[in-house]
Motif scaffolding. Sequence first.
Motif, mmCIF file in Angstrom:
data_model
loop_
_atom_site.group_PDB
_atom_site.id
_atom_site.type_symbol
_atom_site.label_atom_id
_atom_site.label_comp_id
_atom_site.label_asym_id
_atom_site.label_seq_id
_atom_site.Cartn_x
_atom_site.Cartn_y
_atom_site.Cartn_z
ATOM 1 N N PRO A 61 0.846 -1.204 0.000
ATOM 2 C CA PRO A 61 0.000 0.000 0.000
ATOM 3 C C PRO A 61 0.873 1.242 0.000
ATOM 4 O O PRO A 61 1.865 1.315 0.721
ATOM 5 N N ILE A 62 0.516 2.217 -0.808
ATOM 6 C CA ILE A 62 1.342 3.406 -0.968
ATOM 7 C C ILE A 62 1.549 4.146 0.349
ATOM 8 O O ILE A 62 2.608 4.729 0.596
ATOM 9 N N THR A 63 0.549 4.114 1.248
ATOM 10 C CA THR A 63 0.691 4.808 2.520
ATOM 11 C C THR A 63 1.708 4.138 3.432
ATOM 12 O O THR A 63 2.118 4.699 4.431
ATOM 13 N N HIS A 64 2.114 2.912 3.107
ATOM 14 C CA HIS A 64 3.083 2.195 3.916
ATOM 15 C C HIS A 64 4.519 2.521 3.522
ATOM 16 O O HIS A 64 5.431 2.289 4.301
ATOM 17 N N ALA A 65 4.722 3.006 2.327
ATOM 18 C CA ALA A 65 6.091 3.244 1.867
ATOM 19 C C ALA A 65 6.087 4.299 0.773
ATOM 20 O O ALA A 65 6.113 3.989 -0.403
ATOM 21 N N ALA A 66 6.052 5.549 1.189
ATOM 22 C CA ALA A 66 5.942 6.631 0.221
ATOM 23 C C ALA A 66 7.290 7.140 -0.265
ATOM 24 O O ALA A 66 7.348 8.050 -1.069
ATOM 25 N N ASN A 67 8.372 6.560 0.239
ATOM 26 C CA ASN A 67 9.703 6.986 -0.180
ATOM 27 C C ASN A 67 10.642 5.797 -0.139
ATOM 28 O O ASN A 67 10.244 4.679 0.232
ATOM 29 N N LEU A 68 11.891 6.018 -0.512
ATOM 30 C CA LEU A 68 12.856 4.926 -0.614
ATOM 31 C C LEU A 68 13.098 4.257 0.732
ATOM 32 O O LEU A 68 13.213 3.024 0.809
ATOM 33 N N GLU A 69 13.171 5.023 1.791
ATOM 34 C CA GLU A 69 13.396 4.447 3.116
ATOM 35 C C GLU A 69 12.219 3.563 3.526
ATOM 36 O O GLU A 69 12.418 2.500 4.123
ATOM 37 N N GLY A 70 11.009 4.006 3.218
ATOM 38 C CA GLY A 70 9.840 3.197 3.537
ATOM 39 C C GLY A 70 9.850 1.880 2.784
ATOM 40 O O GLY A 70 9.492 0.837 3.336
ATOM 41 N N ILE A 71 10.268 1.926 1.522
ATOM 42 C CA ILE A 71 10.342 0.700 0.727
ATOM 43 C C ILE A 71 11.396 -0.241 1.309
ATOM 44 O O ILE A 71 11.203 -1.460 1.342
ATOM 45 N N ALA A 72 12.502 0.307 1.793
ATOM 46 C CA ALA A 72 13.544 -0.522 2.407
ATOM 47 C C ALA A 72 13.007 -1.257 3.628
ATOM 48 O O ALA A 72 13.258 -2.452 3.820
ATOM 49 N N VAL A 73 12.241 -0.558 4.452
ATOM 50 C CA VAL A 73 11.666 -1.173 5.648
ATOM 51 C C VAL A 73 10.716 -2.306 5.265
ATOM 52 O O VAL A 73 10.746 -3.396 5.849
ATOM 53 N N VAL A 74 9.877 -2.060 4.268
ATOM 54 C CA VAL A 74 8.920 -3.082 3.857
ATOM 55 C C VAL A 74 9.636 -4.266 3.206
ATOM 56 O O VAL A 74 9.214 -5.418 3.351
ATOM 57 N N ALA A 75 10.726 -4.017 2.502
ATOM 58 C CA ALA A 75 11.499 -5.114 1.916
ATOM 59 C C ALA A 75 12.032 -6.043 3.002
ATOM 60 O O ALA A 75 12.006 -7.275 2.861
ATOM 61 N N VAL A 76 12.497 -5.460 4.097
ATOM 62 C CA VAL A 76 12.938 -6.285 5.232
ATOM 63 C C VAL A 76 11.759 -7.057 5.806
ATOM 64 O O VAL A 76 11.866 -8.238 6.144
ATOM 65 N N GLU A 77 10.610 -6.386 5.906
ATOM 66 C CA GLU A 77 9.407 -7.039 6.415
ATOM 67 C C GLU A 77 9.001 -8.233 5.549
ATOM 68 O O GLU A 77 8.643 -9.299 6.056
ATOM 69 N N LEU A 78 9.083 -8.089 4.235
ATOM 70 C CA LEU A 78 8.738 -9.194 3.336
ATOM 71 C C LEU A 78 9.682 -10.375 3.538
ATOM 72 O O LEU A 78 9.256 -11.539 3.548
ATOM 73 N N ALA A 79 10.974 -10.084 3.702
ATOM 74 C CA ALA A 79 11.946 -11.149 3.958
ATOM 75 C C ALA A 79 11.654 -11.824 5.292
ATOM 76 O O ALA A 79 11.759 -13.052 5.421
ATOM 77 N N LEU A 80 11.270 -11.032 6.279
ATOM 78 C CA LEU A 80 10.955 -11.579 7.599
ATOM 79 C C LEU A 80 9.723 -12.467 7.548
ATOM 80 O O LEU A 80 9.677 -13.530 8.172
ATOM 81 N N GLN A 81 8.722 -12.041 6.807
ATOM 82 C CA GLN A 81 7.527 -12.870 6.629
ATOM 83 C C GLN A 81 7.890 -14.207 5.998
ATOM 84 O O GLN A 81 7.404 -15.268 6.411
ATOM 85 N N ASN A 82 8.756 -14.157 4.977
ATOM 86 C CA ASN A 82 9.178 -15.383 4.302
ATOM 87 C C ASN A 82 9.899 -16.312 5.268
ATOM 88 O O ASN A 82 9.628 -17.524 5.317
#
Length: 200
Positions: A61-82
């Motif tokens: 969702p765009i509200t979760h990661a509106a910039n590069l730093e937000g995308i980095a955090v979510v990328a870690v979250e996706l790896a953690l979920q996996n």
Amino acid sequence: MEQRCSFSLVCFFLFLIPPATVTPAEATPFIDLINSTCTQCAQSSAVFNYDFCVTSLQPIPITHAANLEGIAVVAVELALQNATATVSTIQEMLAGAAAFDPFAVGCLRDCLELYADAIVMLVDSFWEFFTRRFSTANILLSAVMETASTCEEGFKEKEVEMAAAPPLTEENENLFRLSEIALCITKLVSGGEEVMRKFS
């Protein structure tokens, strides 16, 4: 479908950002940011998978990661979920160990330890990123990638003894690629800060 927050990493990050209403016009720059980020990462590595990067990040969702730093955090979250889901998968496989030969069971037990370590490293990498200690975050994310490779290679050491193909190939590949995305974006963020310091 929105990504859920395991270990509340993204939820914590979002708590620090005031809520915002996103208009359709704002969605296009967000999609462009994902495309450009994945393109930069693909250009920096011969093994980086651009398509995997885009398809993994675009559902955010765009509200979760509106910039590069937000995308980095979510990328870690996706790896953690996996990694978290894979621990459960391995535990289920070990519960039905009769379906595997002794060599495969040994590999599964090794992978269970590796993935438990990966979860800790991913959580630690988030905090290192959040506190701007990018070098340490990079080391931890690289170690998670190595964890995925080590798990996969363990099954291949005596492949002829296995009755079937390695059972965690998809999970290992996904963890490797998701951690690689997080690592690349972390480097982009830290590189951008370095440029800003030079011109400040």
